[in-house]
Write an enzyme that holds these catalytic residues in place. Structure first.
Site, PDB file in Angstrom:
ATOM      1  N   ASP A 119       0.809  -1.220   0.000  1.00 49.56           N
ATOM      2  CA  ASP A 119       0.000   0.000   0.000  1.00 49.56           C
ATOM      3  C   ASP A 119       0.839   1.266   0.000  1.00 49.56           C
ATOM      4  OD1 ASP A 119      -2.730  -0.535  -0.045  1.00 49.56           O
ATOM      5  OD2 ASP A 119      -2.759  -1.098   2.073  1.00 49.56           O
TER       6      ASP A 119
HETATM    7  C1  GLC Z   1      -1.479  -3.753   5.439  1.00 45.08           C
HETATM    8  C2  GLC Z   1      -2.717  -3.842   4.587  1.00 45.08           C
HETATM    9  C3  GLC Z   1      -2.520  -4.725   3.395  1.00 45.08           C
HETATM   10  C4  GLC Z   1      -1.259  -4.380   2.671  1.00 45.08           C
HETATM   11  C5  GLC Z   1      -0.067  -4.359   3.603  1.00 45.08           C
HETATM   12  C6  GLC Z   1       1.193  -3.885   2.923  1.00 45.08           C
HETATM   13  O1  GLC Z   1      -1.297  -4.947   6.128  1.00 45.08           O
HETATM   14  O2  GLC Z   1      -3.817  -4.291   5.337  1.00 45.08           O
HETATM   15  O3  GLC Z   1      -3.604  -4.607   2.518  1.00 45.08           O
HETATM   16  O4  GLC Z   1      -1.085  -5.327   1.666  1.00 45.08           O
HETATM   17  O5  GLC Z   1      -0.328  -3.497   4.670  1.00 45.08           O
HETATM   18  O6  GLC Z   1       1.169  -2.534   2.629  1.00 45.08           O
HETATM   19  C1  GLC Z   2      -0.424   2.467   5.866  1.00 40.07           C
HETATM   20  C2  GLC Z   2       0.352   1.267   6.352  1.00 40.07           C
HETATM   21  C3  GLC Z   2       0.040   0.047   5.559  1.00 40.07           C
HETATM   22  C4  GLC Z   2      -1.434  -0.127   5.400  1.00 40.07           C
HETATM   23  C5  GLC Z   2      -2.105   1.153   4.900  1.00 40.07           C
HETATM   24  C6  GLC Z   2      -3.601   0.995   4.853  1.00 40.07           C
HETATM   25  O1  GLC Z   2      -0.029   2.817   4.605  1.00 40.07           O
HETATM   26  O2  GLC Z   2       1.742   1.485   6.319  1.00 40.07           O
HETATM   27  O3  GLC Z   2       0.629  -1.077   6.174  1.00 40.07           O
HETATM   28  O4  GLC Z   2      -1.676  -1.147   4.505  1.00 40.07           O
HETATM   29  O5  GLC Z   2      -1.791   2.219   5.756  1.00 40.07           O
HETATM   30  O6  GLC Z   2      -4.218   2.060   4.262  1.00 40.07           O
END
Ligand code: GLC
Ligand code: GLC
Length: 811
Positions: free
Chosen positions: A483
């Protein structure tokens, strides 16, 4: 250092000091009523949605930590204490907390009085039950006051924590014997209320926080408990609470038990009132009556135990390796069920007010629970698919209460569509229920756009295929699985969301990770087509997959590992030429799991690079070298200090991808070594470093660039649960559901010479004993099913109710 121990026979983790490095929690409830409960009885409760139907308050960033919950105060002689130590923090003579499957038992002793608090949510009912047992072990008669206390939330947790000009005037309660009703906003549009009750009439009560704690009092020193007792306050506005005072006289050796409850009830509009302004309490009274005595409480607890027995009976391992057995048989599967219930909504790290259910998260969570509750997996798949758009893209999140896509976040996360294939494929392999593909499912939650689920999968595949960039690799959009890799975002203003700022899709930035997914799940799609007799479509899908494989090996290969992406300027992300972020874990895991470069050698090289560059003693970090400054063209990933979260933290979710990838190459020794590195039971002795619960996975462990290397955060709600269960149950132990039956293909460390998996599958039970006399890492030489030799390694689907003995020889 340990703060407790595993009691495997009872499937419990027993905490022996209240001073754990963080609150260590448990989840109570598995249907619609939920509560989180820490080892000191902190926590909160809600009905279905932790934001919109919050029953009790919780303050996350409070000091001291973990002050709100389901606390009990004991006043015995001049001494005030809590069986869970918090919030008064009086030193106890003895303390323990047993977190079990869906229940928690906290026990404290002080001055010869032993008090036990047993908490759970009964199956099929919307309440939290708490039984309190007091035993007088002192030689003298004791007269003791007992005060339960909780603080109501005014339903919408977000509004409750911000809209004070309104909220301080709306709180309303009703008192009826031993029950306290919370009815804020019931006078207008809410058709639900909460009730706190006890099965014995209290001496006194309070419902206004000011009265119970004192205007300048605190949960650590409630005026009512330390002073003259409860005052009979009736809350009008401000902060409604439920507190009671019970007085018990106990002869030496005597024991008393009281049952308390916190329930949620709904009334039809026309049945809301029994008199003007008075709640119709019929349903609440029936609820109270259901748990009026100990026999009813015990029966409900036993039913809960039976529920878990059934769920965990689907996959059972006996390996002789204690920590492995306890992870596989108890805690990993338990955590998978919790992620099924909660997605990423409510934990001690997720406020329950933010994200709803993630499209990709929910699809991946499915991989970990589909074997236990296939019917609910089916329903989940259909809910998720209904939030897909007609072009195959998808809402990134949806709200569990409404099941509608979340407009504020929208779409544009280009890995999302392919996860729908992953989840549905897992369901088909588990159940053989092909009828799911005929289910008519909305697009964009719009019934006029509904199509069979099969069409949804076709569009998932088609979306990636038709959104390719200059190198023939998939366009990344707002982000893929990571993300925080926001290549089209370019955010310069504090507070902007990295996920939704900037165009949802640029024409240049591409993802090698999605390419790997396309190969892996594109093959799954082709297999599904072939199974349905759609031979042309299958062949066409395979051609597209082959082209993608070529594109990865051409533009996605860096010489010794797979590249991560191309940015919006067409520059490599995750390659030797980069100043920082030269290698990322995700494409190594996904591309090797997809079998890319398996024959030609790239796969093995990539995994070697992971070992050389990313591996640490606490797990594999996400990337190296960490980004040391903010990079506009990369987004959130570079916003984190080095070693945390996606910026070179050990992101536990994708460690099992490498485990699976190692087994793809037949490396059982390596796969298991990596598996155990992040498995919580194996980290129990370093709990002072790891800090989160030693019975569940956390989202992240600080990486080697961080000052707190080895410290975990964000426990419980993580895709790590599903993927580690997959990596151990399917990739290492090798019991894999396929479209045609149960495949046996272990890839194990050489110390594992013999193990047995009992697996319920499509209504039959297989007891599979694997013998590995020579310590082979991979390869099966013989399989016997009820004594008969089998050709190939796929166990046939048996009749429902059948039981089969399977003997497997490796080597
Ligand atoms: C969080 C989110 C997931 C994403 C991950 C890596 O765990 O829930 O959707 O893939 O972060 O950014
Ligand atoms: C932030 C976190 C990530 C998560 C995301 C969800 O970017 O670092 O882990 O998946 O929020 O929106």
């Amino acid at each position: 250092m340990q703060y407790g121990f595993f009691d495997d026979a009872r499937r419990e983790y027993v905490i022996t000091t209240p001073r754990t490095p963080l609150p260590w929690i448990n989840y109570l409830g598995s249907e619609s009523f939920f509560a989180l409960c820490s080892n000191t009885a902190g926590g909160y409760a809600f009905y279905r949605d932790a934001r919109l139907r919050r029953l009790t308050r919780y303050r996350y960033n409070n000091a001291p930590l973990d002050q709100e919950g389901f606390h009990l105060y004991i006043r015995d002689g001049g001494c005030v204490w809590n069986p869970g130590w918090q919030p008064v923090q009086t030193e106890l003579d003895a303390y323990s907390c047993r977190h079990g499957l869906g229940y928690t038992v906290i026990r404290g002793e002080k001055n010869g009085l032993a008090v036990t608090q047993e908490l759970f949510v009964p199956q099929g009912d919307d309440c939290l039950l708490m039984r309190v047992s007091l035993r007088n072990d002192s030689g003298a008669v004791k007269t003791t006051d007992l005060f339960p206390y909780l603080e109501f939330c005014l339903w919408d947790a977000m509004d409750d924590g911000s809209n004070f000009q309104r909220n301080y005037s709306i709180g309303e309660v009703e008192i009826d014997g031993a029950a306290i009703y919370h009815k804020t906003e019931y006078r207008e549009r809410r058709d639900h209320y909460a009730v706190f009750w006890s099965n014995r009439k209290p001496l006194a009560f309070d419902t206004a926080r000011e009265a119970f704690l004192g205007l300048y009092g605190s949960p650590a020193r409630p005026e009512a408990v330390f002073g003259a007792g409860c005052t009979g306050s009736v809350a009008h506005g401000w902060q409604p609470i439920a507190a009671q005072q019970h007085r018990l006289t106990l002869a030496p050796g005597a024991e008393e038990r009281l049952i308390f409850g916190l329930g949620y009830l709904e009334n039809a509009r026309e049945e809301k009132w029994e008199a003007p302004g008075v709640i119709n309490k019929q349903k609440a009274r029936a609820m109270l009556a259901r748990y009026a005595d100990n026999a009813a409480f015990d029966a409900a607890l036993a039913a809960l135990g039976q529920h878990w027995e059934t769920l965990l009976g689907v996959y059972r391992l006996r390996s002789g390796e204690e920590k492995l057995d306890r992870m596989v048989n108890i805690w990993n599967q338990y955590q998978c069920m919790v992620t099924f219930n909660m997605s990423r909504s409510a934990s001690y790290f997720e406020s329950g007010m933010g994200r709803g259910m993630g499209f990709r998260d929910s699809c991946q969570d499915l991989l970990g629970f589909v074997h236990m509750i296939p019917e609910r997996a089916r329903e989940r798949i259909l809910d998720i698919a209904a939030t897909q758009f007609p072009d195959g893209s998808a809402y990134h999140q949806y709200q569990p209460l409404t099941k509608k896509g979340n407009l504020a976040v929208g779409s544009g996360f280009n890995d999302d569509p392919l996860w729908l294939i992953a989840g549905t494929d897992a369901y088909l392999r588990e159940t053989g229920d092909w009828s799911i593909l005929d289910e008519i499912v909305d697009f964009d939650n719009d019934p006029t756009l509904a199509q069979p689920l099969l069409e949804h999968l076709r569009r998932s595949f088609g979306f990636t295929r038709t959104h390719l960039g200059p190198h023939g690799l998939p366009l990344i959009g707002r982000a893929d699985w990571n993300d925080c890799l926001n290549l089209n975002c370019f955010s310069e203003h504090p507070g902007e969301s990295f996920q939704i700022t900037g165009p949802s899709e640029g024409p240049v930035a591409e993802s090698v990770f999605i390419a790997g997914m396309f190969v892996k799940y594109g093959r799954a799609w082709a297999d599904i087509c072939r199974h349905l007799g759609l031979a042309d479509e299958a062949a066409e899908a395979e051609r597209a997959v082959a082209a993608m494989e070529k594109a990865v090996l051409a533009a996605g290969w860096d010489g010794a590992w797979f590249r991560r992406a191309y940015d919006a300027f067409g520059r490599v992300v995750g390659g030797r030429e980069c100043e920082e972020g030269q290698i990322f874990i995700e494409p190594q895991g996904m591309c090797v799991m997809a079998g890319i470069g398996k024959e030609s050698g790239e796969a093995a090289l990539a995994l070697q690079s992971v070992e050389d560059r990313l591996e640490t003693k606490y797990g594999i970090v996400l990337l190296q070298p960490a980004y040391t400054r903010y990079r506009l063209e990369l987004g959130e990933i570079s916003s984190y200090p080095p070693g945390y979260k996606e910026n070179a933290g050990i992101f536990c979710h994708n460690n099992p991808w490498i485990v699976c990838a190692e087994t793809e190459l037949g490396h059982g020794e390596r796969a298991f070594a990596l598996y155990r590195r992040t498995a919580p039971a194996y980290l129990e002795d370093i709990s002072e470093i790891h800090r989160t619960e030693p019975y569940v996975y956390s989202q992240m462990i600080a990486g080697k660039d961080a000052p707190s290397f080895g410290e975990a955060k964000n426990s419980w709600l993580t895709g790590t649960a599903a993927w580690t269960f997959l990596s151990i149950s399917q990739a290492i132990l090798g019991i894999k559901p396929t479209l045609d039956g149960l495949q046996v293909d272990p890839c194990v460390p050489s110390f594992l010479r013999r193990f047995t998996v009992t697996r319920r599958y499509r209504g039959a039970e297989y007891e599979i004993t694997v013998e590995n006399p020579d310590g082979a890492e991979h390869g099966v030489s013989e399989i016997r099913l009820d004594g008969r030799a089998l050709s190939g390694n796929i166990l046939p689907v048996l009749e429902k109710g059948a039981r089969a003995q399977v003997q497997v020889r490796m080597g």
